[in-house]
Design a protein around this motif. Structure first.
Motif, PDB file in Angstrom:
ATOM      1  N   GLU A 178       0.836  -1.210   0.000  1.00 10.47           N
ATOM      2  CA  GLU A 178       0.000   0.000   0.000  1.00 10.47           C
ATOM      3  C   GLU A 178       0.871   1.261   0.000  1.00 10.47           C
ATOM      4  O   GLU A 178       0.620   2.210  -0.747  1.00 10.47           O
ATOM      5  N   ARG A 179       1.909   1.254   0.815  1.00 11.01           N
ATOM      6  CA  ARG A 179       2.827   2.400   0.870  1.00 11.01           C
ATOM      7  C   ARG A 179       3.519   2.580  -0.477  1.00 11.01           C
ATOM      8  O   ARG A 179       3.679   3.697  -0.966  1.00 11.01           O
ATOM      9  N   SER A 221       1.133   4.048  -3.226  1.00  9.70           N
ATOM     10  CA  SER A 221       0.761   5.440  -2.952  1.00  9.70           C
ATOM     11  C   SER A 221       1.828   6.406  -3.463  1.00  9.70           C
ATOM     12  O   SER A 221       1.563   7.602  -3.592  1.00  9.70           O
TER      13      SER A 221
END
Length: 127
Positions: free
Chosen positions: A12-13, A16
């Motif tokens: 997810e990081r 992003s």
């Protein structure tokens, strides 16, 4: 924990930090190396962003393989623009596309620049 597990935990990081338009390259928007590649820190290691994108989308990278950009954009993380290859194949493709510097590795000029001792470097293309 191996790199693949650590990368999946950071997924997810990672995403992003990627601009993902509908068409074209998906460019890394965060830290970059001096050679123009995206860099992300995962499990106390700096990893190239395009390699992380490949692992997340396609799985582990085979030992000895390099991940090549079919788009020639070092910041691109779009999985459809990334392919596993050998270093030899990557260099052959780079040469065909004119992406390798000219000249030899022993300091002779490439028709553009010449080392001139104490005077530094002069631009031969303007003379």
């Amino acid at each position: 924990m191996d790199n693949v597990e650590a990368i999946k935990l950071a997924e997810e990081r990672f995403w992003s930090g990627v601009n993902r338009p509908d068409e074209g390259c998906w460019e890394w928007q965060r830290a970059k190396s001096s050679r123009g590649y995206g860099i992300i820190r995962v499990a106390h290691q700096n990893l190239k962003a395009h390699r992380v994108a490949y692992i997340l989308a396609k799985g582990a990278i085979a030992p000895g393989a390099v991940i090549c950009h079919t788009c020639d954009n070092t910041l691109c993380c779009r999985p459809s623009h990334l392919v596993a290859s050998t270093q030899k194949e990557n260099m052959a493709q780079a040469s065909q596309r004119g992406r390798l510097p000219k000249g030899d590795a022993h300091g002779s000029h490439n028709g553009m620049w010449e080392k001139t001792g104490k005077q530094g470097i002069r631009n031969l293309s303007t003379e």
